[in-house]
Enzyme design. Structure first.
Site, PDB file in Angstrom:
ATOM      1  N   HIS A 121      14.521  33.835  -4.300  1.00 50.21           N
ATOM      2  CA  HIS A 121      13.526  33.124  -5.093  1.00 50.21           C
ATOM      3  C   HIS A 121      13.866  33.234  -6.582  1.00 50.21           C
ATOM      4  O   HIS A 121      14.517  34.197  -7.019  1.00 50.21           O
ATOM      5  CB  HIS A 121      12.127  33.686  -4.844  1.00 50.21           C
ATOM      6  CG  HIS A 121      11.516  33.225  -3.562  1.00 50.21           C
ATOM      7  ND1 HIS A 121      10.188  33.425  -3.246  1.00 50.21           N
ATOM      8  CD2 HIS A 121      12.056  32.557  -2.504  1.00 50.21           C
ATOM      9  CE1 HIS A 121       9.930  32.902  -2.067  1.00 50.21           C
ATOM     10  NE2 HIS A 121      11.050  32.386  -1.585  1.00 50.21           N
ATOM     11  N   GLU A 123      12.078  34.037  -9.147  1.00 55.60           N
ATOM     12  CA  GLU A 123      11.596  35.244  -9.821  1.00 55.60           C
ATOM     13  C   GLU A 123      12.496  36.442  -9.538  1.00 55.60           C
ATOM     14  O   GLU A 123      12.823  37.217 -10.446  1.00 55.60           O
ATOM     15  CB  GLU A 123      10.161  35.580  -9.369  1.00 55.60           C
ATOM     16  CG  GLU A 123       9.156  34.480  -9.641  1.00 55.60           C
ATOM     17  CD  GLU A 123       8.921  33.595  -8.433  1.00 55.60           C
ATOM     18  OE1 GLU A 123       7.755  33.336  -8.107  1.00 55.60           O
ATOM     19  OE2 GLU A 123       9.925  33.171  -7.813  1.00 55.60           O
ATOM     20  N   CYS A 151       4.920  34.300  -4.774  1.00 59.00           N
ATOM     21  CA  CYS A 151       4.569  34.674  -3.411  1.00 59.00           C
ATOM     22  C   CYS A 151       4.393  36.193  -3.346  1.00 59.00           C
ATOM     23  O   CYS A 151       4.666  36.901  -4.318  1.00 59.00           O
ATOM     24  CB  CYS A 151       5.659  34.214  -2.453  1.00 59.00           C
ATOM     25  SG  CYS A 151       7.205  35.156  -2.623  1.00 59.00           S
ATOM     26  N   CYS A 154       7.590  38.178  -4.378  1.00 54.48           N
ATOM     27  CA  CYS A 154       7.899  38.135  -5.808  1.00 54.48           C
ATOM     28  C   CYS A 154       6.845  38.882  -6.621  1.00 54.48           C
ATOM     29  O   CYS A 154       7.167  39.545  -7.609  1.00 54.48           O
ATOM     30  CB  CYS A 154       8.006  36.691  -6.274  1.00 54.48           C
ATOM     31  SG  CYS A 154       9.404  35.805  -5.552  1.00 54.48           S
TER      32      CYS A 154
END
Length: 220
Positions: A121, A123, A151, A154
């Site tokens: 992801h 992040e 999410c 993260c």
């Protein structure tokens, strides 16, 4: 540097509603967002606050938190959107920009499909790049801008990295961990979180991606 009144320069009548708003609602971020994002930001230097006494450390931190105007937030979110577009056409277009002392420390976009990485992801990749650049895992004094609400994975990583502040664009009702679905980084928690910056632009980019995916025939 932005100019704004110091706490000690405000009159008691001005200080009172601010303190009551924080204490009455919750010593959290959402109680200050309407006040500080649509008007002049307020800084505190810990000066005497009249008969209300000195604001607590929590209150001072929440007030100092909004030391960026909404226009500045939008500027950085636009940069995160530009980064997010680099994920196209393969990955979900989410971009993250991490600031340190007002300068870009790291930026990244989703690369799960490209790298076959389950944790790829934006992040996570931005946090890793920032840690390597600073040569330490504690990312204190950093602000994370991300185009989609983090999410749970993260959000937990953001907590562990000691990020100072999180600002996101589109809300994620399915997996959002900043209050939409989960409360790992709730708006009223100790870590300042602000959502909805350029929400239409951020959600529009995601909707266009998934719309194209639905309309594109699957390969045989």
């Amino acid at each position: 540097m932005l100019t704004a009144p110091l706490w000690g320069e405000l009159t008691t009548s001005t200080q009172k509603p601010i303190v009551e708003r924080v204490i009455g609602l919750h010593p959290g971020l959402t109680s200050l967002i309407p006040l500080l994002t649509h008007g002049e930001p307020i800084y505190t230097n810990g000066n005497d606050c009249g008969h209300f006494g000195k604001p607590s450390r929590v209150i001072r931190r929440k007030i100092i938190y909004m030391n960026e105007t909404r226009a500045n937030h939008q500027t950085w979110m636009r940069q995160a959107l530009t980064v997010a577009e680099q994920a196209l056409p393969l990955d979900v277009p989410v971009g993250a920009v991490l600031l340190h002392q007002g300068q870009v420390l790291a930026q990244a976009y989703n690369r799960r499909e490209l790298d076959c990485d389950p944790v790829g992801h934006a992040e996570i990749l931005a946090l890793r790049a920032a840690a390597q650049r600073l040569e330490r895992w504690r990312l204190t004094e950093t602000i994370l801008y991300v185009t989609l609400e983090p999410c749970p994975m993260c959000a937990a990583a953001i907590q562990q990295a000691r990020v100072q502040q999180v600002i996101f664009g589109a809300y994620d009702p399915l997996m959002g961990a900043c209050g939409s679905r989960y409360d790992i980084l709730p708006p009223t928690g100790p870590l300042p979180v602000l959502g909805g910056i350029l929400e239409q632009e951020c959600s529009g980019l995601l909707k266009a991606f998934f719309q194209e995916k639905r309309e594109k025939p699957e390969p045989l």
